[in-house]
Design a protein around this motif. Structure first.
Motif, PDB file in Angstrom:
ATOM      1  N   CYS A  33       0.870  -1.098  -0.095  1.00  0.00           N
ATOM      2  CA  CYS A  33      -0.103  -0.135   0.001  1.00  0.00           C
ATOM      3  C   CYS A  33       0.822   1.235   0.037  1.00  0.00           C
ATOM      4  CB  CYS A  33      -0.875  -0.125   1.147  1.00  0.00           C
ATOM      5  SG  CYS A  33      -1.853   1.532   1.371  1.00  0.00           S
ATOM      6  N   ILE A  34       0.546   2.204  -0.706  1.00  0.00           N
ATOM      7  CA  ILE A  34       1.645   3.298  -0.906  1.00  0.00           C
ATOM      8  C   ILE A  34       1.114   4.253   0.420  1.00  0.00           C
ATOM      9  CG2 ILE A  34       1.867   3.339  -3.354  1.00  0.00           C
ATOM     10  CD1 ILE A  34      -0.175   5.931  -3.496  1.00  0.00           C
ATOM     11  N   ASP A  35       0.032   3.957   1.033  1.00  0.00           N
ATOM     12  CA  ASP A  35      -0.140   4.969   2.155  1.00  0.00           C
ATOM     13  C   ASP A  35       0.498   4.278   3.518  1.00  0.00           C
ATOM     14  OD1 ASP A  35      -1.407   6.887   0.470  1.00  0.00           O
ATOM     15  OD2 ASP A  35      -3.242   6.184   0.857  1.00  0.00           O
ATOM     16  N   CYS A  36      -0.019   3.000   3.957  1.00  0.00           N
ATOM     17  CA  CYS A  36       0.268   2.729   5.210  1.00  0.00           C
ATOM     18  C   CYS A  36       1.382   1.699   5.030  1.00  0.00           C
ATOM     19  CB  CYS A  36      -0.928   1.804   5.879  1.00  0.00           C
ATOM     20  SG  CYS A  36      -1.380   0.448   5.190  1.00  0.00           S
ATOM     21  N   ARG A  37       1.874   1.523   3.555  1.00  0.00           N
ATOM     22  CA  ARG A  37       3.045   0.419   3.516  1.00  0.00           C
ATOM     23  C   ARG A  37       2.953  -0.881   3.624  1.00  0.00           C
ATOM     24  NH1 ARG A  37       5.109   3.249   0.057  1.00  0.00           N
ATOM     25  NH2 ARG A  37       7.055   1.960   0.063  1.00  0.00           N
ATOM     26  N   ARG A  38       1.674  -1.412   4.311  1.00  0.00           N
ATOM     27  CA  ARG A  38       1.218  -2.606   4.376  1.00  0.00           C
ATOM     28  C   ARG A  38       1.565  -3.732   3.124  1.00  0.00           C
ATOM     29  NH1 ARG A  38      -4.072  -5.133   7.667  1.00  0.00           N
ATOM     30  NH2 ARG A  38      -4.430  -6.941   6.403  1.00  0.00           N
ATOM     31  N   GLU A  39       2.192  -4.680   3.161  1.00  0.00           N
ATOM     32  CA  GLU A  39       2.228  -5.774   2.134  1.00  0.00           C
ATOM     33  C   GLU A  39       0.986  -6.139   1.556  1.00  0.00           C
ATOM     34  OE1 GLU A  39       5.379  -8.282   1.124  1.00  0.00           O
ATOM     35  OE2 GLU A  39       6.587  -7.652   2.661  1.00  0.00           O
ATOM     36  N   TYR A  40       1.035  -6.520   0.512  1.00  0.00           N
ATOM     37  CA  TYR A  40      -0.280  -7.131  -0.276  1.00  0.00           C
ATOM     38  C   TYR A  40       0.142  -8.350  -0.768  1.00  0.00           C
ATOM     39  CZ  TYR A  40      -4.396  -7.065  -3.057  1.00  0.00           C
ATOM     40  OH  TYR A  40      -5.935  -7.406  -3.516  1.00  0.00           O
ATOM     41  N   PRO A  41      -0.769  -9.482  -0.759  1.00  0.00           N
ATOM     42  CA  PRO A  41      -0.339 -10.747  -1.010  1.00  0.00           C
ATOM     43  C   PRO A  41      -0.345 -10.970  -2.646  1.00  0.00           C
ATOM     44  CG  PRO A  41      -2.635 -10.663  -0.024  1.00  0.00           C
ATOM     45  CD  PRO A  41      -1.926  -9.429   0.071  1.00  0.00           C
ATOM     46  N   ASP A  42       0.582 -12.106  -2.928  1.00  0.00           N
ATOM     47  CA  ASP A  42       0.838 -12.228  -4.199  1.00  0.00           C
ATOM     48  C   ASP A  42      -0.286 -12.526  -5.322  1.00  0.00           C
ATOM     49  OD1 ASP A  42       3.368 -11.635  -3.734  1.00  0.00           O
ATOM     50  OD2 ASP A  42       4.061 -13.687  -3.571  1.00  0.00           O
ATOM     51  N   GLY A  43      -1.034 -13.642  -4.490  1.00  0.00           N
ATOM     52  CA  GLY A  43      -2.302 -14.169  -5.317  1.00  0.00           C
ATOM     53  C   GLY A  43      -3.326 -13.282  -5.541  1.00  0.00           C
ATOM     54  N   PRO A  44      -3.693 -12.594  -4.740  1.00  0.00           N
ATOM     55  CA  PRO A  44      -4.735 -11.240  -5.132  1.00  0.00           C
ATOM     56  C   PRO A  44      -4.156 -10.358  -6.456  1.00  0.00           C
ATOM     57  CG  PRO A  44      -4.792 -11.949  -2.744  1.00  0.00           C
ATOM     58  CD  PRO A  44      -3.832 -12.601  -3.332  1.00  0.00           C
ATOM     59  N   MET A  45      -2.809 -10.044  -5.919  1.00  0.00           N
ATOM     60  CA  MET A  45      -2.254  -9.071  -6.930  1.00  0.00           C
ATOM     61  C   MET A  45      -2.313  -9.601  -8.336  1.00  0.00           C
ATOM     62  SD  MET A  45      -0.636  -6.270  -7.124  1.00  0.00           S
ATOM     63  CE  MET A  45       0.453  -5.226  -8.126  1.00  0.00           C
ATOM     64  N   ARG A  46      -1.845 -10.900  -8.426  1.00  0.00           N
ATOM     65  CA  ARG A  46      -1.906 -11.352  -9.923  1.00  0.00           C
ATOM     66  C   ARG A  46      -3.395 -11.374 -10.435  1.00  0.00           C
ATOM     67  NH1 ARG A  46       1.274 -14.341 -13.500  1.00  0.00           N
ATOM     68  NH2 ARG A  46       3.065 -14.141 -11.917  1.00  0.00           N
ATOM     69  N   GLU A  47      -4.227 -11.557  -9.646  1.00  0.00           N
ATOM     70  CA  GLU A  47      -5.639 -11.482 -10.147  1.00  0.00           C
ATOM     71  C   GLU A  47      -6.144 -10.337 -10.658  1.00  0.00           C
ATOM     72  OE1 GLU A  47      -7.981 -13.427  -6.934  1.00  0.00           O
ATOM     73  OE2 GLU A  47      -7.035 -15.097  -7.280  1.00  0.00           O
ATOM     74  N   HIS A  48      -5.777  -9.047  -9.753  1.00  0.00           N
ATOM     75  CA  HIS A  48      -6.158  -7.933 -10.051  1.00  0.00           C
ATOM     76  C   HIS A  48      -5.394  -7.302 -11.284  1.00  0.00           C
ATOM     77  CE1 HIS A  48      -8.075  -7.421  -6.059  1.00  0.00           C
ATOM     78  NE2 HIS A  48      -8.540  -6.316  -6.383  1.00  0.00           N
TER      79      HIS A  48
END
Ligand code: OAD
Length: 272
Positions: A139-154
């Motif tokens: 996330c560009i605001d809170c810097r929390r990592e985002y998981p790979d699977g949902p990323m690829r789907e998006h």
């Protein structure tokens, strides 16, 4: 002058004589065009020449952090096309792996975000991804990592992912360095490898984006630098031991491999 002549065969002699024990390789988008990934600035074929459909204020805005905050969609149109997974390393990538196998690779500094160096088998601890990569995202605001699977789907659906923390809901972006962002900390930390290098190979970059573009100039006097590129770039060619191999880099690299007697091993490594 250190080299017997400003030719690839003199570079091969220098390596065969054991004078190049710490080779630094610097790469840009040109090393991956043969894999089917367009570069940025080549007239006609480069990405920046083909972004009209995205209605950007200027081409580089697609990688600009303030623009992304206002309008993330164009980046995600591009991300879908560039997302790693469908491309294969080039013979030039394989040559870097070969250098590592022979214990001659100090470090590879890459501007590319395609992860093809890793795929080609260059050891991870030798790679400095100066502009980050698609390997992780946050996330560009809170810097929390985002998981790979949902990323690829998006990315596959061309949708913009949002922070999983609902109170935040910020935009998610791959850990690629956008214009307006700092380079990863290991970039600065690794710069001293250039002044320790006894040979520097520059492959497929226009050397227009700083600070990366200054890297060849950190080479010590008397240490050869070789450019494998379609065109002459940066300060390459201005030093007594610079060798210019102008043309497509895979041909130049194969020529060097021939001079070294490594050609067969290179092709085997490349085709797996
Ligand atoms: P560029 O597109 O600026 O330059 C690619 C260079 O490779 C040009 O000099 C081409 O002539 C050359 N080239 C293309 N195909 C080649 C081939 N098959 N053999 C040899 N040379 C070839 O790409 P970069 O220098 O990588 O930043 O661009 C630097 C940065 O600008 C990128 O990392 C990117 C971009 O904005 C970010 O995304 C943050």
């Amino acid at each position: 002058q250190t080299l017997a002549a400003r030719t690839l065969s003199a570079v091969a002699e220098y390596i065969k004589d054991g004078k190049a024990k710490r080779i630094v390789v610097l790469t840009g988008a040109g090393i991956s065009t043969a894999a089917g990934i367009p570069d940025f600035r080549s007239p006609g074929t480069g990405l920046y020449a083909n972004l009209a459909r995205l209605n950007l204020p200027h081409a580089e805005a697609v990688f600009d952090i303030s623009y992304f905050r206002q309008n993330p969609e164009p980046f995600y149109v591009l991300a879908r096309e560039l997302y790693p997974g469908k491309f294969h390393p080039t013979v030039s990538h394989a040559f870097i792996t070969l250098l590592a196998r022979r214990g001659l690779l100090s470090h590879l500094f890459t501007q590319n975000i395609d992860c093809l160096e890793r795929r080609a088998g260059v050891p991870a601890d030798k790679i400095v991804e100066a502009h980050g990569s698609f390997a992780t995202q946050r996330c560009i605001d809170c810097r929390r990592e985002y998981p790979d699977g949902p990323m690829r789907e998006h990315v596959e659906r061309g949708q913009v992912p949002r922070c999983e923390d609902e109170t935040c809901g910020g935009l998610v972006k791959p850990d690629i360095v956008f214009f307006g962002e700092q380079l990863p900390s290991d970039f600065e930390r690794s710069l001293h490898h250039l002044s320790m290098a006894d040979l520097v190979l520059v492959i497929g970059t226009s050397l227009t984006v700083f600070p990366f573009a200054k890297l060849p100039d950190l080479t010590l006097d008397g240490k050869p630098r070789v450019l494998f590129n379609l065109e002459r770039v940066g300060t390459m060619g201005t030093q007594a031991d610079d060798v210019l191999e102008l043309g497509d880099c895979d041909s130049g690299i194969r020529k060097l491999a021939d001079e070294l007697g490594w050609r067969e091993e290179l092709e085997e490594l490349w085709t797996g």
